[in-house]
Design a protein around this motif. Sequence first.
Motif, short mmCIF file in Angstrom:
data_model
loop_
_atom_site.label_atom_id
_atom_site.label_comp_id
_atom_site.label_asym_id
_atom_site.label_seq_id
_atom_site.Cartn_x
_atom_site.Cartn_y
_atom_site.Cartn_z
N TRP A 88 23.40 27.94 5.05
CA TRP A 88 22.37 26.90 5.03
C TRP A 88 22.68 25.82 6.06
O TRP A 88 21.80 25.33 6.75
CB TRP A 88 22.26 26.29 3.64
CG TRP A 88 21.06 25.38 3.50
CD1 TRP A 88 20.96 24.10 3.96
CD2 TRP A 88 19.81 25.70 2.89
NE1 TRP A 88 19.71 23.59 3.67
CE2 TRP A 88 18.99 24.54 3.02
CE3 TRP A 88 19.31 26.82 2.24
CZ2 TRP A 88 17.69 24.51 2.52
CZ3 TRP A 88 18.02 26.78 1.74
CH2 TRP A 88 17.23 25.64 1.88
N GLN A 92 20.22 24.63 9.15
CA GLN A 92 19.84 23.22 9.28
C GLN A 92 20.14 22.70 10.69
O GLN A 92 19.34 21.96 11.28
CB GLN A 92 20.61 22.37 8.27
CG GLN A 92 20.03 22.41 6.86
CD GLN A 92 20.69 21.39 5.95
OE1 GLN A 92 20.20 21.17 4.85
NE2 GLN A 92 21.76 20.77 6.35
N ALA A 103 12.99 27.50 8.88
CA ALA A 103 12.30 27.53 7.59
C ALA A 103 12.18 28.96 7.08
O ALA A 103 12.36 29.22 5.88
CB ALA A 103 10.92 26.90 7.72
N ALA A 106 15.48 29.94 5.78
CA ALA A 106 15.74 29.27 4.50
C ALA A 106 15.01 30.00 3.37
O ALA A 106 15.57 30.17 2.27
CB ALA A 106 15.28 27.81 4.57
N VAL A 146 8.58 26.16 0.89
CA VAL A 146 9.20 26.67 2.11
C VAL A 146 8.68 28.07 2.42
O VAL A 146 8.53 28.44 3.60
CB VAL A 146 10.74 26.66 2.00
CG1 VAL A 146 11.28 27.82 1.18
CG2 VAL A 146 11.38 26.64 3.38
N MET A 163 11.86 22.33 3.66
CA MET A 163 13.27 22.69 3.57
C MET A 163 14.04 21.72 2.67
O MET A 163 14.93 22.12 1.92
CB MET A 163 13.89 22.75 4.97
CG MET A 163 13.49 23.98 5.76
SD MET A 163 14.41 24.15 7.31
CE MET A 163 16.10 24.29 6.71
N ARG A 167 15.92 22.83 -0.87
CA ARG A 167 17.35 22.66 -1.09
C ARG A 167 17.66 22.34 -2.56
O ARG A 167 18.75 22.65 -3.05
CB ARG A 167 17.88 21.54 -0.18
CG ARG A 167 19.39 21.30 -0.28
CD ARG A 167 20.19 22.54 0.13
NE ARG A 167 21.60 22.41 -0.18
CZ ARG A 167 22.56 22.21 0.74
NH1 ARG A 167 22.24 22.11 2.02
NH2 ARG A 167 23.82 22.11 0.38
#
Length: 207
Positions: A88, A92, A103, A106, A146, A163, A167
Amino acid sequence: MSTVLIIVGLVAVGVILAAALFHAGRGRGVRGQGLKRRFGPEYDLAVARHDGDRRAADRELTERVERHGGLKPKPLPNEARVQYVAQWDVLQKHFVDSPGRSAAEADQLLARLAADCGYPEATRYEEQLSALSVHHGEQVGGYRRVHSAANGQASTEELREAMVAARALFDVLLAARPEDTRKHKAGPDRHTRRGHRHLLHPKGSGV
């Protein structure tokens, strides 16, 4: 039978029917409140999807609980948790240069994580989302956001917000007690906490 007895009988039947309807409505109200507490924002979303029909929303969410309520999520080994946090962090850091791709990654990362935690396979998005909503109603909306942003036309800001929202589910899945409970008795380990601190302002990232 006299007219008086007939009237009394009809009144009694009416009282019984009224009482039955009252208790049925009260039961639906209590059940609805229980579902609302369990699903959080997902409850309002279900009501909106059914055009304000709370009974239909209650039926849908009750069916979800019946299908997935017995699912027992699996805690991840600590090594896997650390790897997920590292992955992750990487996506990012790449967000500024490739927001759409970050994205999408993710979205895929969350799907794999959920599957590894015992939820339906990543290839069954709707079923996986349904199961997650039963156990993580407060956080599952971020996954939906997302997924939608990664598979549609979204601005950079919309992708960033998606995003950030996603999380929350990522963290709560990682926070499940790991297999080695002797060394990790509660909550995310230091790697997970570090990833959370970098969520809003990671170095070299616009996320």
